[in-house]
Structures are given as C-alpha cells and as structure tokens.
Design an enzyme around this catalytic site. Structure first.
Site, PDB file in Angstrom:
ATOM      1  N   SER A 121     103.012 115.482  58.225  1.00  0.00           N
ATOM      2  CA  SER A 121     103.940 116.578  58.452  1.00  0.00           C
ATOM      3  C   SER A 121     104.541 117.046  57.149  1.00  0.00           C
ATOM      4  O   SER A 121     105.214 118.068  57.126  1.00  0.00           O
ATOM      5  CB  SER A 121     105.065 116.141  59.384  1.00  0.00           C
ATOM      6  OG  SER A 121     105.186 114.765  59.432  1.00  0.00           O
ATOM      7  N   HIS A 142      97.807 119.626  61.533  1.00  0.00           N
ATOM      8  CA  HIS A 142      99.091 119.039  61.922  1.00  0.00           C
ATOM      9  C   HIS A 142      99.430 119.397  63.367  1.00  0.00           C
ATOM     10  O   HIS A 142      99.635 120.571  63.688  1.00  0.00           O
ATOM     11  CB  HIS A 142     100.185 119.546  60.965  1.00  0.00           C
ATOM     12  CG  HIS A 142     101.522 118.978  61.256  1.00  0.00           C
ATOM     13  ND1 HIS A 142     102.684 119.666  61.068  1.00  0.00           N
ATOM     14  CD2 HIS A 142     101.897 117.760  61.727  1.00  0.00           C
ATOM     15  CE1 HIS A 142     103.706 118.912  61.420  1.00  0.00           C
ATOM     16  NE2 HIS A 142     103.251 117.751  61.828  1.00  0.00           N
ATOM     17  N   GLU A 154      99.224 123.332  62.890  1.00  0.00           N
ATOM     18  CA  GLU A 154      99.332 123.949  61.558  1.00  0.00           C
ATOM     19  C   GLU A 154      98.087 123.554  60.765  1.00  0.00           C
ATOM     20  O   GLU A 154      97.772 122.362  60.665  1.00  0.00           O
ATOM     21  CB  GLU A 154     100.565 123.429  60.815  1.00  0.00           C
ATOM     22  CG  GLU A 154     101.864 124.070  61.247  1.00  0.00           C
ATOM     23  CD  GLU A 154     103.071 123.522  60.478  1.00  0.00           C
ATOM     24  OE1 GLU A 154     103.935 124.314  60.099  1.00  0.00           O
ATOM     25  OE2 GLU A 154     103.159 122.289  60.276  1.00  0.00           O
ATOM     26  N   ASN A 193     108.163 122.070  59.881  1.00  0.00           N
ATOM     27  CA  ASN A 193     109.133 121.040  59.481  1.00  0.00           C
ATOM     28  C   ASN A 193     110.069 121.515  58.376  1.00  0.00           C
ATOM     29  O   ASN A 193     111.193 121.020  58.265  1.00  0.00           O
ATOM     30  CB  ASN A 193     108.428 119.750  59.081  1.00  0.00           C
ATOM     31  CG  ASN A 193     108.012 118.954  60.306  1.00  0.00           C
ATOM     32  OD1 ASN A 193     108.688 119.013  61.337  1.00  0.00           O
ATOM     33  ND2 ASN A 193     106.910 118.251  60.224  1.00  0.00           N
TER      34      ASN A 193
HETATM   35  N1  3HC Z   1     102.342 113.769  77.386  1.00  0.00           N
HETATM   36  C1  3HC Z   1     101.778 114.624  78.259  1.00  0.00           C
HETATM   37  N2  3HC Z   1     102.486 115.508  78.989  1.00  0.00           N
HETATM   38  C2  3HC Z   1     103.818 115.476  78.848  1.00  0.00           C
HETATM   39  C3  3HC Z   1     104.481 114.610  77.952  1.00  0.00           C
HETATM   40  C4  3HC Z   1     103.677 113.718  77.194  1.00  0.00           C
HETATM   41  N3  3HC Z   1     104.197 112.866  76.315  1.00  0.00           N
HETATM   42  N4  3HC Z   1     105.804 114.848  78.011  1.00  0.00           N
HETATM   43  C5  3HC Z   1     105.960 115.828  78.920  1.00  0.00           C
HETATM   44  N5  3HC Z   1     104.782 116.212  79.415  1.00  0.00           N
HETATM   45  C6  3HC Z   1     104.505 117.287  80.364  1.00  0.00           C
HETATM   46  C7  3HC Z   1     104.986 116.899  81.741  1.00  0.00           C
HETATM   47  O1  3HC Z   1     103.954 116.233  82.450  1.00  0.00           O
HETATM   48  C8  3HC Z   1     105.300 118.253  82.371  1.00  0.00           C
HETATM   49  O2  3HC Z   1     104.119 118.867  82.806  1.00  0.00           O
HETATM   50  P1  3HC Z   1     104.128 119.753  84.167  1.00  0.00           P
HETATM   51  O3  3HC Z   1     105.163 120.830  83.940  1.00  0.00           O
HETATM   52  O4  3HC Z   1     102.737 120.298  84.246  1.00  0.00           O
HETATM   53  O5  3HC Z   1     104.485 118.807  85.250  1.00  0.00           O
HETATM   54  C9  3HC Z   1     105.793 119.067  81.181  1.00  0.00           C
HETATM   55  O6  3HC Z   1     105.278 118.421  79.994  1.00  0.00           O
HETATM   56  C10 3HC Z   1     107.298 119.102  81.118  1.00  0.00           C
HETATM   57  O7  3HC Z   1     107.749 117.751  81.067  1.00  0.00           O
HETATM   58  P2  3HC Z   1     109.026 117.194  81.824  1.00  0.00           P
HETATM   59  O8  3HC Z   1     109.249 117.979  83.088  1.00  0.00           O
HETATM   60  O9  3HC Z   1     108.902 115.704  81.952  1.00  0.00           O
HETATM   61  O10 3HC Z   1     110.210 117.381  80.827  1.00  0.00           O
HETATM   62  P3  3HC Z   1     110.695 118.669  80.078  1.00  0.00           P
HETATM   63  O11 3HC Z   1     110.501 119.911  80.869  1.00  0.00           O
HETATM   64  O12 3HC Z   1     112.042 118.280  79.629  1.00  0.00           O
HETATM   65  O13 3HC Z   1     109.725 118.757  78.810  1.00  0.00           O
HETATM   66  C11 3HC Z   1     109.091 118.268  76.603  1.00  0.00           C
HETATM   67  C12 3HC Z   1     109.578 117.701  77.926  1.00  0.00           C
HETATM   68  C13 3HC Z   1     107.661 118.812  76.798  1.00  0.00           C
HETATM   69  C14 3HC Z   1     109.091 117.129  75.602  1.00  0.00           C
HETATM   70  C15 3HC Z   1     110.033 119.451  76.166  1.00  0.00           C
HETATM   71  O14 3HC Z   1     111.365 118.990  76.230  1.00  0.00           O
HETATM   72  C16 3HC Z   1     109.761 119.954  74.791  1.00  0.00           C
HETATM   73  O15 3HC Z   1     108.816 120.714  74.574  1.00  0.00           O
HETATM   74  N6  3HC Z   1     110.608 119.557  73.811  1.00  0.00           N
HETATM   75  C17 3HC Z   1     110.488 119.998  72.426  1.00  0.00           C
HETATM   76  C18 3HC Z   1     109.470 119.169  71.728  1.00  0.00           C
HETATM   77  C19 3HC Z   1     109.295 119.598  70.296  1.00  0.00           C
HETATM   78  O16 3HC Z   1     110.002 120.426  69.750  1.00  0.00           O
HETATM   79  N7  3HC Z   1     108.307 118.980  69.662  1.00  0.00           N
HETATM   80  C20 3HC Z   1     108.004 119.241  68.279  1.00  0.00           C
HETATM   81  C21 3HC Z   1     108.488 118.110  67.462  1.00  0.00           C
HETATM   82  S1  3HC Z   1     108.137 118.359  65.760  1.00  0.00           S
HETATM   83  C22 3HC Z   1     106.666 117.603  65.559  1.00  0.00           C
HETATM   84  O17 3HC Z   1     106.061 117.052  66.447  1.00  0.00           O
HETATM   85  C23 3HC Z   1     106.112 117.670  64.200  1.00  0.00           C
HETATM   86  C24 3HC Z   1     106.122 116.340  63.555  1.00  0.00           C
HETATM   87  O18 3HC Z   1     105.538 116.474  62.291  1.00  0.00           O
HETATM   88  C25 3HC Z   1     107.472 115.727  63.421  1.00  0.00           C
END
Ligand code: 3HC
Length: 287
Positions: A121, A142, A154, A193
């Site tokens: 990242s 990424h 990315e 990031n």
């Molecule tokens: N694996 C697979 N599917 C998943 C999952 C996982 N780990 N987590 C959630 N899901 C799916 C669920 O099954 C659900 O699917 P459905 O709608 O078809 O039933 C859907 O995602 C929504 O999940 P939930 O209902 O359990 O929960 P939320 O609606 O609260 O969503 C979330 C959870 C998807 C994590 C959402 O909160 C989100 O998108 N958050 C932001 C995440 C983000 O910003 N990530 C980027 C981080 S930065 C990064 O990764 C870069 C690195 O370099 C640091």
C-alpha cells in the site's frame, strides 16, 4: 488476453487470503505460500471460511465450492512458484521482507514473461523491482479490504515497468477478476492511502486529545458523510500495525507532519491491540 492462469500469492493474511479468494472465484489455479505450516493452515481456514460464508449467503453453489477449493494449494516453499504466470506478494508492510521475497521469486520463477506484483500500500514499486533482474516485469496491483467486496485495484507502474506488463496486469484485474482500475505513479501511498491515511491519523489524534469519543467520531462520519464505517472502525479493519506501517512509509517519503503516526497508535501496536484481527483495537471484537 492476460495469459494468466496460474497465480501465486505470497502471504495469507487478511489481504493475501482475500486476493487468493478472488483469483479462485475467477477460475484460476492458485498456490499460496506461508512462512510455516501453522500459518498455512490459518490461511486455508481464512479462505475456506470466507467461501463458506458466500455459500451460506447463496452467492455460491455447493458444487462450485468444491471446484473452487480444489484449485487451492498451500505451501511453505516458494520454490514451488516456478511455473506461476503471475505472483502477487501480500506479506507484511515491511520493506526488507518484501525485497527478500522479490529477490527469491526472481530466482525461482522460470516463466520468462511472469509478472511479479506487489499488493503493497505504500512501499515504492521501484525498490521491489530493483530486488530482481526483471524490473520491467514488476508492478503494483493494490487491492482493498475486504478484497471480495471492494471493486478497486490501484495499478502502480515504476519508472522501469514495461508496457506489456502494465497491459497484462490491467487485463488481469479488469477482464479476469472484474475489478475497476485506477492508475497511480510510484509514490508512497499511491492515490487512496495518500488521502485515506492522514484522515485516519486525524481521527486517532482527535480521540487521543480527548476531543470526542470513538463512537462520536465514527458516528459523525457515518451519519454525517455517509461513509460505510467511521475512521476508527476502519483503522481497526485495516489493522493498526498496517495503518502504522503505511503512515511511516508516507512520513519517510514526504516528511510531512500529517503522515506522522500519533503516539496513541504506536502504543496500541506496542500493546498488540491491532484491531479486528487481534480481537481489540479502538473497539472490542472478542464477543
Ligand atoms: N468478505 C466477503 N464479503 C464480505 C466481507 C468479507 N470480509 N465483509 C463483508 N462482506 C459482504 C457481506 O457478505 C455483505 O454482502 P451482501 O450485501 O451481498 O449480503 C456486504 O459485504 C455488506 O456486509 P455487511 O452487511 O456484513 O456489513 P456492512 O454493510 O457494514 O459492510 C463493509 C461491511 C463491506 C466492510 C463496509 O463497511 C465497507 O465497505 N467499509 C469500508 C471498507 C474500506 O474502506 N476498505 C478500504 C480499506 S483501505 C485498504 O484496504 C487499503 C490498504 O492498503 C490499507
């Protein structure tokens, strides 16, 4: 055509397991490496439980589950990566560890047109390319957590990444995995990031100063800006060790105070409070 059917993933933590899963679900043959048998078993469990969750939600048929898991192999020997068309490195965000992985992959992967990708990242792709004799075949791919859910990839090309590597990597991400690509130059933090981490660090500073509670900071951004989760819960999801490592790479590159990890983040990592994966971060996940 990307010409990619055999993928290697180095590391099966949060990101490695997610990358392996999306490759498996795209019909590819996937070999995942880990440092020891215990970590490999934990990686297999992580991938299997995510696939089981997809089955239980009706997103995957039971018969497809067998096919998908039948294409997954785990190993503790990077030497088995010889025949891979593409390797995605997803080990901890630590430069020397990644450099060592790329140097080893360069020695063991025999395919002359293999692509060596990093899920880093924040670490410059150029540094990883220079650990190999084939920097034109090294690129950043990424992914975002949770990898099966988030659409973005990315693509990061270094000064020496070849056009053919870049074209095939994009075809792989879009045509094979169904992701959407944004392209970034090779600067620490790339696009997302570089914007996201200062925001997360600001939220931690806000909490640290007693300005507002964790719930109020997070609710503020969820209810006031329609973010899917607040910054402290998101830092917990990313992992506080990873958040700290990205902040340090950004700070090392730009020397700007906004990237400097606040003491509260450092102490939490010292204490092993790494967020969701360790059971406790800004919130408690033990229940
Ligand atoms: N694996 C697979 N599917 C998943 C999952 C996982 N780990 N987590 C959630 N899901 C799916 C669920 O099954 C659900 O699917 P459905 O709608 O078809 O039933 C859907 O995602 C929504 O999940 P939930 O209902 O359990 O929960 P939320 O609606 O609260 O969503 C979330 C959870 C998807 C994590 C959402 O909160 C989100 O998108 N958050 C932001 C995440 C983000 O910003 N990530 C980027 C981080 S930065 C990064 O990764 C870069 C690195 O370099 C640091």
């Amino acid at each position: 055509m990307s010409g990619i059917s055999k993928v290697g993933v180095v590391g099966s933590g949060l990101m490695g397991a997610g990358i392996a899963e999306v490759c498996l679900r795209a019909g590819l043959d996937v070999l995942v490496s880990e440092v020891n048998a215990t970590a490999a078993e934990a990686g297999r469990a992580r991938i299997t439980s995510s696939i089981d969750r997809a089955v239980s939600k009706g997103k995957m048929a039971e018969s497809e589950r067998e096919d998908v898991l039948g294409r997954l192999r785990l190993t503790t020997d990077l030497g088995e990566f010889a025949d891979r068309d593409l390797v995605v490195e997803a080990v901890a965000e630590h430069e020397q560890t990644k450099v060592d992985v790329f140097a080893t992959l360069d020695k063991v992967v025999t395919r002359p047109d293999a692509i060596f990708a990093s899920n880093t990242s924040s670490i410059p792709i150029m540094k990883l390319g220079m650990a190999t004799q084939r920097p034109e075949q090294v690129i950043g791919i990424h992914f975002f957590n949770p990898v099966p859910v988030l659409k973005l990839v990315e693509l990061v090309t270094s000064l020496l990444t070849g056009e053919e590597t870049s074209r095939r990597a994009e075809e792989f991400a879009v045509g094979v995995l169904g992701k959407q690509v944004v392209r970034s130059q090779d600067r620490a933090g790339f696009i997302v990031n570089a914007l996201l981490v200062p925001y997360l660090l600001s939220a931690i500073r806000m909490l640290e100063s007693g300005f507002a509670s964790a719930d109020d900071i997070d609710n503020g951004m969820v209810l006031g800006c329609a973010h899917p989760m607040g910054p402290l819960r998101l830092a917990d999801l990313i992992g506080l060790d990873t958040t700290k490592a990205i902040a340090e790479s950004l700070y090392a590159e730009f020397k700007e105070a906004l990237y400097s990890p606040p003491p509260l983040l450092l102490r939490m990592v010292d204490a092993g409070l790494l967020g969701k994966k360790s059971g406790r971060g800004f919130y408690d996940y033990s229940a």
